[in-house]
Design a protein around this motif. Structure first.
Motif, PDB file in Angstrom:
ATOM      1  N   ARG A 122       0.837  -1.208   0.000  1.00 35.17           N
ATOM      2  CA  ARG A 122       0.000   0.000   0.000  1.00 35.17           C
ATOM      3  C   ARG A 122       0.870   1.255   0.000  1.00 35.17           C
ATOM      4  O   ARG A 122       0.582   2.227  -0.705  1.00 35.17           O
ATOM      5  N   VAL A 123       1.936   1.253   0.798  1.00 39.89           N
ATOM      6  CA  VAL A 123       2.808   2.434   0.873  1.00 39.89           C
ATOM      7  C   VAL A 123       3.505   2.663  -0.464  1.00 39.89           C
ATOM      8  O   VAL A 123       3.649   3.805  -0.927  1.00 39.89           O
ATOM      9  N   ALA A 124       3.930   1.573  -1.129  1.00 42.07           N
ATOM     10  CA  ALA A 124       4.609   1.706  -2.417  1.00 42.07           C
ATOM     11  C   ALA A 124       3.682   2.270  -3.492  1.00 42.07           C
ATOM     12  O   ALA A 124       4.139   2.913  -4.448  1.00 42.07           O
ATOM     13  N   ALA A 125       2.384   2.047  -3.317  1.00 45.14           N
ATOM     14  CA  ALA A 125       1.422   2.489  -4.337  1.00 45.14           C
ATOM     15  C   ALA A 125       1.069   3.962  -4.243  1.00 45.14           C
ATOM     16  O   ALA A 125       0.413   4.507  -5.144  1.00 45.14           O
ATOM     17  N   ILE A 126       1.468   4.642  -3.198  1.00 49.15           N
ATOM     18  CA  ILE A 126       1.103   6.053  -3.000  1.00 49.15           C
ATOM     19  C   ILE A 126       2.013   6.946  -3.837  1.00 49.15           C
ATOM     20  O   ILE A 126       3.237   6.774  -3.842  1.00 49.15           O
ATOM     21  N   ASP A 127       1.446   7.897  -4.498  1.00 46.84           N
ATOM     22  CA  ASP A 127       2.194   8.809  -5.366  1.00 46.84           C
ATOM     23  C   ASP A 127       2.848   9.903  -4.525  1.00 46.84           C
ATOM     24  O   ASP A 127       2.173  10.831  -4.054  1.00 46.84           O
ATOM     25  N   ALA A 128       4.168   9.782  -4.339  1.00 44.61           N
ATOM     26  CA  ALA A 128       4.885  10.773  -3.535  1.00 44.61           C
ATOM     27  C   ALA A 128       4.858  12.149  -4.187  1.00 44.61           C
ATOM     28  O   ALA A 128       4.882  13.174  -3.496  1.00 44.61           O
ATOM     29  N   GLY A 129       4.772  12.188  -5.505  1.00 46.14           N
ATOM     30  CA  GLY A 129       4.783  13.468  -6.202  1.00 46.14           C
ATOM     31  C   GLY A 129       3.562  14.313  -5.934  1.00 46.14           C
ATOM     32  O   GLY A 129       3.582  15.533  -6.181  1.00 46.14           O
ATOM     33  N   SER A 130       2.513  13.701  -5.422  1.00 43.09           N
ATOM     34  CA  SER A 130       1.295  14.463  -5.132  1.00 43.09           C
ATOM     35  C   SER A 130       1.319  15.099  -3.751  1.00 43.09           C
ATOM     36  O   SER A 130       0.387  15.812  -3.377  1.00 43.09           O
ATOM     37  N   LEU A 131       2.394  14.836  -2.987  1.00 38.93           N
ATOM     38  CA  LEU A 131       2.462  15.308  -1.604  1.00 38.93           C
ATOM     39  C   LEU A 131       3.503  16.407  -1.457  1.00 38.93           C
ATOM     40  O   LEU A 131       4.429  16.530  -2.264  1.00 38.93           O
ATOM     41  N   SER A 132       3.360  17.181  -0.393  1.00 36.77           N
ATOM     42  CA  SER A 132       4.342  18.228  -0.090  1.00 36.77           C
ATOM     43  C   SER A 132       4.461  18.386   1.411  1.00 36.77           C
ATOM     44  O   SER A 132       3.680  17.816   2.183  1.00 36.77           O
ATOM     45  N   GLY A 133       5.450  19.159   1.837  1.00 37.20           N
ATOM     46  CA  GLY A 133       5.607  19.485   3.253  1.00 37.20           C
ATOM     47  C   GLY A 133       5.747  18.258   4.142  1.00 37.20           C
ATOM     48  O   GLY A 133       6.417  17.277   3.795  1.00 37.20           O
ATOM     49  N   GLU A 134       5.086  18.313   5.290  1.00 40.70           N
ATOM     50  CA  GLU A 134       5.214  17.237   6.263  1.00 40.70           C
ATOM     51  C   GLU A 134       4.601  15.934   5.776  1.00 40.70           C
ATOM     52  O   GLU A 134       5.057  14.845   6.166  1.00 40.70           O
ATOM     53  N   ASP A 135       3.581  15.998   4.939  1.00 42.26           N
ATOM     54  CA  ASP A 135       3.003  14.771   4.400  1.00 42.26           C
ATOM     55  C   ASP A 135       4.050  14.026   3.562  1.00 42.26           C
ATOM     56  O   ASP A 135       4.220  12.809   3.697  1.00 42.26           O
ATOM     57  N   ALA A 136       4.742  14.752   2.705  1.00 41.51           N
ATOM     58  CA  ALA A 136       5.780  14.129   1.880  1.00 41.51           C
ATOM     59  C   ALA A 136       6.892  13.566   2.748  1.00 41.51           C
ATOM     60  O   ALA A 136       7.413  12.473   2.488  1.00 41.51           O
ATOM     61  N   ARG A 137       7.271  14.311   3.794  1.00 39.60           N
ATOM     62  CA  ARG A 137       8.340  13.846   4.681  1.00 39.60           C
ATOM     63  C   ARG A 137       7.912  12.591   5.433  1.00 39.60           C
ATOM     64  O   ARG A 137       8.702  11.658   5.593  1.00 39.60           O
ATOM     65  N   LEU A 138       6.660  12.538   5.894  1.00 41.98           N
ATOM     66  CA  LEU A 138       6.193  11.369   6.634  1.00 41.98           C
ATOM     67  C   LEU A 138       6.219  10.134   5.741  1.00 41.98           C
ATOM     68  O   LEU A 138       6.624   9.049   6.179  1.00 41.98           O
ATOM     69  N   LEU A 139       5.801  10.271   4.497  1.00 44.09           N
ATOM     70  CA  LEU A 139       5.853   9.138   3.574  1.00 44.09           C
ATOM     71  C   LEU A 139       7.297   8.707   3.343  1.00 44.09           C
ATOM     72  O   LEU A 139       7.608   7.502   3.354  1.00 44.09           O
ATOM     73  N   GLU A 140       8.190   9.665   3.147  1.00 43.50           N
ATOM     74  CA  GLU A 140       9.601   9.352   2.928  1.00 43.50           C
ATOM     75  C   GLU A 140      10.185   8.594   4.122  1.00 43.50           C
ATOM     76  O   GLU A 140      10.879   7.578   3.955  1.00 43.50           O
ATOM     77  N   VAL A 141       9.899   9.073   5.330  1.00 43.49           N
ATOM     78  CA  VAL A 141      10.441   8.440   6.534  1.00 43.49           C
ATOM     79  C   VAL A 141       9.840   7.051   6.733  1.00 43.49           C
ATOM     80  O   VAL A 141      10.539   6.113   7.133  1.00 43.49           O
ATOM     81  N   LEU A 142       8.551   6.892   6.442  1.00 41.46           N
ATOM     82  CA  LEU A 142       7.924   5.585   6.593  1.00 41.46           C
ATOM     83  C   LEU A 142       8.523   4.584   5.616  1.00 41.46           C
ATOM     84  O   LEU A 142       8.794   3.425   5.978  1.00 41.46           O
ATOM     85  N   ARG A 143       8.744   4.992   4.381  1.00 42.67           N
ATOM     86  CA  ARG A 143       9.355   4.082   3.411  1.00 42.67           C
ATOM     87  C   ARG A 143      10.756   3.667   3.866  1.00 42.67           C
ATOM     88  O   ARG A 143      11.144   2.500   3.745  1.00 42.67           O
ATOM     89  N   GLN A 144      11.510   4.617   4.386  1.00 46.30           N
ATOM     90  CA  GLN A 144      12.836   4.287   4.900  1.00 46.30           C
ATOM     91  C   GLN A 144      12.737   3.333   6.089  1.00 46.30           C
ATOM     92  O   GLN A 144      13.493   2.357   6.194  1.00 46.30           O
ATOM     93  N   ARG A 145      11.778   3.582   6.955  1.00 47.04           N
ATOM     94  CA  ARG A 145      11.584   2.737   8.129  1.00 47.04           C
ATOM     95  C   ARG A 145      11.220   1.309   7.720  1.00 47.04           C
ATOM     96  O   ARG A 145      11.718   0.339   8.302  1.00 47.04           O
ATOM     97  N   LEU A 146      10.366   1.163   6.731  1.00 48.77           N
ATOM     98  CA  LEU A 146       9.988  -0.161   6.262  1.00 48.77           C
ATOM     99  C   LEU A 146      11.183  -0.888   5.658  1.00 48.77           C
ATOM    100  O   LEU A 146      11.378  -2.094   5.878  1.00 48.77           O
ATOM    101  N   ASP A 147      11.998  -0.169   4.911  1.00 48.85           N
ATOM    102  CA  ASP A 147      13.182  -0.779   4.313  1.00 48.85           C
ATOM    103  C   ASP A 147      14.154  -1.252   5.389  1.00 48.85           C
ATOM    104  O   ASP A 147      14.663  -2.379   5.345  1.00 48.85           O
TER     105      ASP A 147
END
Length: 694
Positions: A122-147
């Protein structure tokens, strides 16, 4: 979905958020049984919440997956904050045993969430390009955390990883439990008052009080009647060593310190070696050659080589300085004492008195805890950030021990920022050292403001006497409050991104910067006043302290680097080298130090393997280098403050806006560049530590 009411009784103290200001937990109302039940129910609730997220037929979005995951687990977060506060600060044997029981359950719970392949999909399917600010950062950190967690692994590998994580959690808890017990058991009991010559009366009284608490002395024993108990701090070199005149007693205290974990029923080395092997197995599963390589995946240091380059640049220079210092003290006074580790603090203090007219022991009456805190630490925060502190004694009765204190923190104009809680005095059930932690984090999404704790191990004064700090303890108080400010001044939507939730190797940066205000003239003049007369420090004391700053810096740097090298060596072991190293931990530790150019017979590391709680009982594995890595930023930032007028609101507002408030809502090195206008430079750190030459 199960609700807390279904599993917890109606009167459970953590069933719902606390009604106290800023949801300060009512520690006094919570039993160990309440906490165990609450944690288990909290895990069950979060599993149900996450299952609803992962089984949703709706296409994954930021809102229904990432944000929903971030805000799940409210009960677990609430109960765990209380439980782990108590385990560290009032860790009775029963609580330590409960922590050892619950830790693998909590590790398995986290694995069940992070390693579920449906979450990664589900996380991989989310379009990071549609996000900005803290939302984009939270997705980035979560993906790193999962890895980092291993979400990419296949089924059999995930099961193996879960087994390893459970074993690590259990073994680390056991290490801490044994270390706390051994540190208490090896405290040195003194029956002859004359052997305490050199200690001030407050220290003698503290040793008497420690003997009462440990059951060696009656509470109503006459003053001057022993025994006295010299308790041990977490460090190798104990505070008592600077003042005790009895060399045999100094050696006894030192050997008790370095002997911790080496043998007996509380032996820890076996557990430490098991942790080393488990971490290596985990690293290999996750595709890294060693644990250090794996650990750096979510740190700011770019590579194993980069860390080793910094350490190798500092160790030989620091050891050369330490040898020069040792040669100096060997020729001072009567020269009778060998420059051995148990003698160094005493000889160094004597040399400072003679060469710089600085007697740190004689300065203690000028560092009374309450005045240092209110007129020093709080005053600097007021001058920089416009904060005010109002004590709330009615809230302190809800905490876990008498003598703890609570302040409401507010901005100019009265807007409440949060709560600051101080737990300053040592006790047998408290882990050694000093730390800051939060039980509530700043979060706009949750409507929460921070509740920040600072915990120390200052010897408790005799009843009716003021608590006096050493200069080192004063530094520690300013340091830990720097962490507290990072939490209190946080801004942001999501709790996992605010405050101190930054990479491990830069989290020390703001706290180290806050140490600079200790000797700011206007702050020093306010807090450093004689406890009885109210007089300021004698004229010229500040200048003498500054002149003495580099004295012993080589020794202190080597102590730190020695511990860092030990940590790094254990966690850069590979499959080819681990068996030989773990077969004889003492020999391996010694070889690591000597090959780096350090003489452990002259300068032992700040922590030995058997009592290195940071790396075997806490989260600093392959991370103790963080202090010096962050100090590169710290020393550079301190130069900026000095170049721009020092303690001013304008400077404080800039530091708060670009760094303290930002937390991990953006990369901290990006925040540093926004603050400083460039990357940090190494030269200020080398100058500070006297390492610019040979």
């Amino acid at each position: 979905m199960t609700s807390p009411t279904d599993a917890l009784p109606e009167g459970h103290p953590l069933l719902s958020p606390s009604a106290l200001p800023h949801e300060l937990p009512d520690f006094a109302a919570c039993s160990d049984a309440d906490l165990a039940a609450g944690i288990r129910q909290g895990m069950a609730e979060q599993r149900a919440e996450v299952e609803a997220i992962l089984s949703s037929p709706d296409a994954p979005t930021f809102e229904n997956t990432v944000r929903a995951l971030e805000l799940s687990g409210a009960l677990l977060r609430r109960v765990a904050a209380v439980f782990f506060t108590l385990v560290s600060a009032d860790g009775t044997e029963a609580r330590q045993a409960l922590a050892q029981e619950l830790s693998p359950e909590l590790a398995a719970h986290e694995d069940a969430l992070l390693l579920d392949p449906r979450l990664a999909e589900r996380v991989a399917a989310i379009d990071a390009g549609s996000l900005s600010g803290e939302d984009a950062r939270l997705l980035e950190v979560l993906r790193q955390r999962l890895d980092v967690a291993g979400a990419h692994l296949g089924g059999a590998e995930r099961e193996e990883l879960q087994r390893i994580n459970g074993e690590l959690a259990s073994t680390s808890s056991a290490f801490t439990r044994r270390l706390v017990a051994d540190t208490a058991a090896r405290a040195v009991l003194v029956t002859d008052r004359e052997r305490l010559a050199g200690l001030g009366q407050d220290d003698v009284d503290a040793a008497a009080a420690a003997a009462v608490e440990a059951g060696h002395r009656a509470a109503d024993a006459p003053a001057g009647e022993g025994p006295w108990l010299l308790t041990l701090s977490l460090f190798t070199s104990q505070p008592w060593l600077a003042d005790l005149e009895d060399e045999a007693l100094r050696r006894e205290v030192f050997e008790a310190s370095v002997g911790r974990g080496a043998s007996g029923e509380n032996e820890t080395l076996t557990l430490a070696m098991e942790i080393v092997r488990l971490r290596l197995r985990k690293a290999r599963l996750l595709g890294a050659s060693c644990w250090a390589e794996q650990a750096l995946k979510d740190r700011s240091a770019p590579s194993v080589a980069a860390v080793e380059e910094l350490l190798s640049a500092m160790a030989p220079r620091a050891m050369a300085n330490a040898r020069r210092d040792a040669a100096v003290v060997a020729g001072t006074g009567d020269g009778a004492a060998e420059v051995a580790p148990w003698n160094w603090p005493h000889l160094s203090a004597r040399h400072a008195r003679e060469a710089f007219a600085v007697d740190t022991a004689a300065l203690r009456p000028y560092f009374e805890l309450d005045r240092v805190l209110t007129q020093g630490v709080f005053a600097a925060a007021g001058a920089l950030y416009g904060l005010t502190f109002t004590e709330r004694p009615e809230l302190a009765r809800h905490l876990y021990r008498p003598g703890m204190r609570v302040w409401e923190v507010a901005r100019e104009g009265g807007e409440s920022v949060g709560l600051f809680v101080g737990d300053f005095f040592a006790r047998a059930t408290k882990s050694g050292g000093a730390w800051m932690h939060t039980v509530r984090d700043k979060s706009e999404a949750l409507g929460e403001k921070p509740v920040v704790f600072t915990t120390m191990n200052v010897p408790a004064p005799a009843e009716g006497r003021p608590a006096l700090l050493t200069l080192d303890e004063t530094t520690t108080l300013f340091h830990e409050f720097g962490h507290a400010l990072h939490g209190l001044l946080a801004e942001g939507e999501y709790p996992s991104l605010t405050g101190t939730a930054v990479p491990r190797d830069v989290v020390e940066f703001p706290s180290q910067v806050n140490e600079m205000w200790i000797r700011e003239p206007q702050i020093l003049a306010a807090y450093a006043r004689h406890v009885e007369t109210g007089e300021e420090l004698p004229a010229g004391t500040l200048e003498k302290l500054e002149a003495a700053d580099l004295w012993g810096e080589g020794y202190r740097t080597v102590e730190y680097l020695g511990a860092t090298l030990i940590d790094w060596a254990w966690h850069t072991l590979t499959e080819e080298t681990v068996d030989a190293a773990t077969a004889d931990p003492a020999a391996f530790e010694r070889r690591v130090l000597t090959e780096a150019g350090i003489d452990p017979d002259l300068v032992p590391p700040r922590y030995g393997t058997g009592y290195f709680k940071h790396i075997f009982g806490s989260g600093y594995a392959a991370g103790y280098y963080s202090y010096v890595w962050a100090e590169v930023l710290d020393a550079d930032a301190v130069e900026w403050f000095r170049e721009n007028g020092g303690l001013t609101r304008e400077n404080g507002e800039r530091f708060a806006a670009e760094l303290l408030a930002r937390g991990n809502t953006r990369d901290l090195l990006e925040s540093y560049r926004a603050f400083r206008g460039r990357d940090a430079e190494l030269e200020p750190l080398l100058r500070r530590r006297g390492l610019t030459e040979g």
